[in-house]
Design an enzyme around this catalytic site. Structure first.
Site, PDB file in Angstrom:
ATOM      1  N   ARG A 182       0.821  -1.220   0.000  1.00 56.51           N
ATOM      2  CA  ARG A 182       0.000   0.000   0.000  1.00 56.51           C
ATOM      3  C   ARG A 182       0.857   1.273   0.000  1.00 56.51           C
ATOM      4  NH1 ARG A 182      -2.250  -3.488  -1.465  1.00 56.51           N
ATOM      5  NH2 ARG A 182      -3.943  -4.644  -0.509  1.00 56.51           N
ATOM      6  N   SER A 232     -10.932  -1.524   3.487  1.00 54.91           N
ATOM      7  CA  SER A 232     -10.231  -1.922   4.717  1.00 54.91           C
ATOM      8  C   SER A 232      -9.686  -0.663   5.384  1.00 54.91           C
ATOM      9  CB  SER A 232      -9.058  -2.842   4.396  1.00 54.91           C
ATOM     10  OG  SER A 232      -9.526  -4.003   3.771  1.00 54.91           O
ATOM     11  N   GLU A 302      -5.139   2.496   6.835  1.00 52.08           N
ATOM     12  CA  GLU A 302      -4.816   2.439   5.400  1.00 52.08           C
ATOM     13  C   GLU A 302      -5.465   3.640   4.713  1.00 52.08           C
ATOM     14  OE1 GLU A 302      -5.352  -1.343   3.416  1.00 52.08           O
ATOM     15  OE2 GLU A 302      -6.067  -0.336   1.608  1.00 52.08           O
TER      16      GLU A 302
HETATM   17  C1  LIG Z   1     -15.680  -1.382  -0.756  1.00 48.16           C
HETATM   18  C2  LIG Z   1     -14.204  -1.134  -0.961  1.00 48.16           C
HETATM   19  C3  LIG Z   1     -13.341  -2.183  -1.222  1.00 48.16           C
HETATM   20  C4  LIG Z   1     -11.973  -1.979  -1.411  1.00 48.16           C
HETATM   21  N1  LIG Z   1     -11.170  -3.033  -1.684  1.00 48.16           N
HETATM   22  C5  LIG Z   1      -9.849  -2.836  -1.882  1.00 48.16           C
HETATM   23  C6  LIG Z   1      -8.986  -3.941  -2.166  1.00 48.16           C
HETATM   24  O1  LIG Z   1      -9.415  -5.081  -2.288  1.00 48.16           O
HETATM   25  N2  LIG Z   1      -7.667  -3.682  -2.340  1.00 48.16           N
HETATM   26  C7  LIG Z   1      -7.143  -2.426  -2.235  1.00 48.16           C
HETATM   27  O2  LIG Z   1      -5.931  -2.259  -2.415  1.00 48.16           O
HETATM   28  N3  LIG Z   1      -7.944  -1.363  -1.952  1.00 48.16           N
HETATM   29  C8  LIG Z   1      -9.267  -1.537  -1.778  1.00 48.16           C
HETATM   30  N4  LIG Z   1     -10.070  -0.466  -1.495  1.00 48.16           N
HETATM   31  C9  LIG Z   1      -9.474   0.881  -1.329  1.00 48.16           C
HETATM   32  C10 LIG Z   1      -9.421   1.704  -2.628  1.00 48.16           C
HETATM   33  O3  LIG Z   1     -10.412   1.278  -3.534  1.00 48.16           O
HETATM   34  C11 LIG Z   1      -8.055   1.610  -3.318  1.00 48.16           C
HETATM   35  O4  LIG Z   1      -7.030   2.110  -2.473  1.00 48.16           O
HETATM   36  C12 LIG Z   1      -8.030   2.407  -4.634  1.00 48.16           C
HETATM   37  O5  LIG Z   1      -6.869   2.069  -5.351  1.00 48.16           O
HETATM   38  C13 LIG Z   1      -8.058   3.913  -4.428  1.00 48.16           C
HETATM   39  O6  LIG Z   1      -8.314   4.519  -5.679  1.00 48.16           O
HETATM   40  P1  LIG Z   1      -9.091   5.924  -5.773  1.00 48.16           P
HETATM   41  O7  LIG Z   1      -9.062   6.330  -7.207  1.00 48.16           O
HETATM   42  O8  LIG Z   1     -10.410   5.824  -5.143  1.00 48.16           O
HETATM   43  O9  LIG Z   1      -8.106   6.826  -4.921  1.00 48.16           O
HETATM   44  P2  LIG Z   1      -8.493   7.985  -3.878  1.00 48.16           P
HETATM   45  O10 LIG Z   1      -9.189   7.395  -2.709  1.00 48.16           O
HETATM   46  O11 LIG Z   1      -9.165   9.094  -4.599  1.00 48.16           O
HETATM   47  O12 LIG Z   1      -7.027   8.419  -3.448  1.00 48.16           O
HETATM   48  C14 LIG Z   1      -6.209   7.536  -2.699  1.00 48.16           C
HETATM   49  C15 LIG Z   1      -4.805   8.123  -2.645  1.00 48.16           C
HETATM   50  O13 LIG Z   1      -4.240   8.103  -3.952  1.00 48.16           O
HETATM   51  C16 LIG Z   1      -3.890   9.433  -4.367  1.00 48.16           C
HETATM   52  N5  LIG Z   1      -4.154   9.531  -5.802  1.00 48.16           N
HETATM   53  C17 LIG Z   1      -5.307   9.257  -6.455  1.00 48.16           C
HETATM   54  N6  LIG Z   1      -5.143   9.421  -7.789  1.00 48.16           N
HETATM   55  C18 LIG Z   1      -3.855   9.821  -7.965  1.00 48.16           C
HETATM   56  C19 LIG Z   1      -3.056  10.163  -9.096  1.00 48.16           C
HETATM   57  N7  LIG Z   1      -3.545  10.130 -10.337  1.00 48.16           N
HETATM   58  N8  LIG Z   1      -1.768  10.540  -8.895  1.00 48.16           N
HETATM   59  C20 LIG Z   1      -1.257  10.592  -7.638  1.00 48.16           C
HETATM   60  N9  LIG Z   1      -1.948  10.283  -6.536  1.00 48.16           N
HETATM   61  C21 LIG Z   1      -3.228   9.892  -6.691  1.00 48.16           C
HETATM   62  C22 LIG Z   1      -4.730  10.362  -3.541  1.00 48.16           C
HETATM   63  O14 LIG Z   1      -4.119  11.636  -3.419  1.00 48.16           O
HETATM   64  C23 LIG Z   1      -4.786   9.600  -2.224  1.00 48.16           C
HETATM   65  O15 LIG Z   1      -3.630   9.801  -1.474  1.00 48.16           O
HETATM   66  C24 LIG Z   1     -11.447  -0.655  -1.322  1.00 48.16           C
HETATM   67  C25 LIG Z   1     -12.313   0.414  -1.065  1.00 48.16           C
HETATM   68  C26 LIG Z   1     -13.684   0.194  -0.901  1.00 48.16           C
HETATM   69  C27 LIG Z   1     -14.590   1.362  -0.656  1.00 48.16           C
END
Ligand SMILES: Cc1cc2nc3c(=O)[nH]c(=O)nc-3n(C[C@H](O)[C@H](O)[C@H](O)COP(=O)(O)OP(=O)(O)OC[C@H]3O[C@@H](n4cnc5c(N)ncnc54)[C@H](O)[C@@H]3O)c2cc1C
Length: 309
Positions: A182, A232, A302
């Site tokens: 992560r 998580s 996380e």
């Molecule tokens: C129901 C549910 C299930 C999930 N299951 C998983 C799982 O199985 N495995 C897992 O790893 N995660 C899981 N997650 C967490 C999440 O989906 C992941 O971490 C996902 O990759 C985050 O993507 P996002 O676009 O929503 O990022 P955001 O939540 O918008 O941002 C997360 C971080 O990434 C940064 N960021 C976003 N886009 C960029 C970019 N283009 N450049 C630089 N930084 C950036 C943001 O600044 C922030 O620090 C889950 C979440 C939910 C709600």
């Protein structure tokens, strides 16, 4: 210098509007996070090109305006009083996917993982099935080195195109991305991911699609997807599972206001009734305290946190 949170900076708004047609003011962040929590961001922009991202970045640097990159907001807790600065949401405007020789796939950062996984599966390529049910953008996934069911971004990525705080655009190899559990160099250096390339093995389209469907089914069975959450809440502590520690600490269903430790999966903190960011923080602290007291294990969140609480 403007007074924090009271009035907006009109000159900054004019400059933003010169760069983008998608400027919003006092945008409620609860509309942009899967937790459905978060007060207003002073300024909010959805750029339409890499050049716009770069210009926004340079403007913020010049004006000393805080900014934050948002993907799908699926790993994010925004404070109830919102964010003083500019939120740059990179989503569907930057989501083109290109297929080239040798099973190389290059995608812009705003594409949703679920859509990308299906496009890759349609080609019969294997190696991205794990990502099909993660509710985020590619940029968020590369930044977080997202993973599930034994796979992670690190396993299939070849390189990523990024922009640094000075506005330089360059490509980082998989090794240079320094992907760990992560974490990545993106977080450490505050880079922005613009695109990423992957290489996969050839397989059968039906087999790949079936695997994605199967993993999604397992998610629906195990995870409380009927409530807003950020997935998580805690990282997996070495040698343990966060959800099991929380359950064994007797915290299943533990509730503060509208926020609760999920009864279905104790690793998830869910928003069951218009909960607030403050309640999430209080609950996280209580869970950390009780788990540490009983098992001597520190649970590290996380979920990323920004803004005023
Ligand atoms: C129901 C549910 C299930 C999930 N299951 C998983 C799982 O199985 N495995 C897992 O790893 N995660 C899981 N997650 C967490 C999440 O989906 C992941 O971490 C996902 O990759 C985050 O993507 P996002 O676009 O929503 O990022 P955001 O939540 O918008 O941002 C997360 C971080 O990434 C940064 N960021 C976003 N886009 C960029 C970019 N283009 N450049 C630089 N930084 C950036 C943001 O600044 C922030 O620090 C889950 C979440 C939910 C709600």
């Amino acid at each position: 210098m403007r007074k924090k949170g009271l009035t907006l900076n009109q000159e900054f708004i004019l400059e933003l509007k010169k760069i983008s047609n998608n400027v919003k003011l006092k945008e409620e962040m609860k509309l942009h996070t899967t937790f459905r929590i978060g007060g207003p961001a002073d300024y909010f922009v959805e750029p339409e090109s890499k050049e716009e991202v770069r210009e926004l970045l340079l403007l913020c640097r010049r004006e000393k305006m805080p900014y934050y990159i948002l993907g799908n907001g699926s790993n994010l807790l925004v404070g109830d009083k919102g964010f003083r600065g500019l939120i740059i949401q990179i989503g569907k405007n930057l989501s083109q996917v290109t297929f080239s020789e040798n099973r190389v796939v290059t995608a812009e950062t705003g594409v949703m993982l679920s859509k990308l996984a299906i496009q890759i599966a349609e080609k019969g390529y294997t190696g991205f099935e794990f990502a099909g049910g993660i509710p985020g953008t590619l940029g968020g996934a590369v930044t977080m080195n997202a993973g599930a069911y034994g796979g992670e971004i690190k396993d299939c990525i070849v390189s990523a195109e990024v922009i640094d705080e000075e506005g330089n655009i360059f490509v980082l190899s998989k090794e240079e991305l320094n992907l760990g559990y992560r974490t990545s160099i993106i977080q450490q250096k505050s880079y922005i991911v613009l695109a990423a390339s992957f290489q996969f093995e050839q397989s059968e389209k039906k087999a790949v699609l079936d695997t994605i469907a199967d993993l999604n089914q397992r998610r629906r069975e195990k995870q409380p997807l009927n409530y807003p959450s950020a997935g998580s809440t805690f990282k997996r502590p070495e040698g343990y599972f966060a959800g099991k520690l929380i359950m064994d600490a007797g915290l299943r269903g533990y509730r503060i206001g509208g926020i609760m430790v999920s009864e279905k999966h104790c690793g998830f903190v869910v928003n069951v009734d218009n909960g607030t960011a403050k309640e999430v923080l209080m609950l996280i602290e209580e869970v950390q305290r009780r788990v540490f007291e009983q098992f001597g294990v520190h649970l590290e969140p996380e979920v990323r946190m920004i803004g005023e609480f």
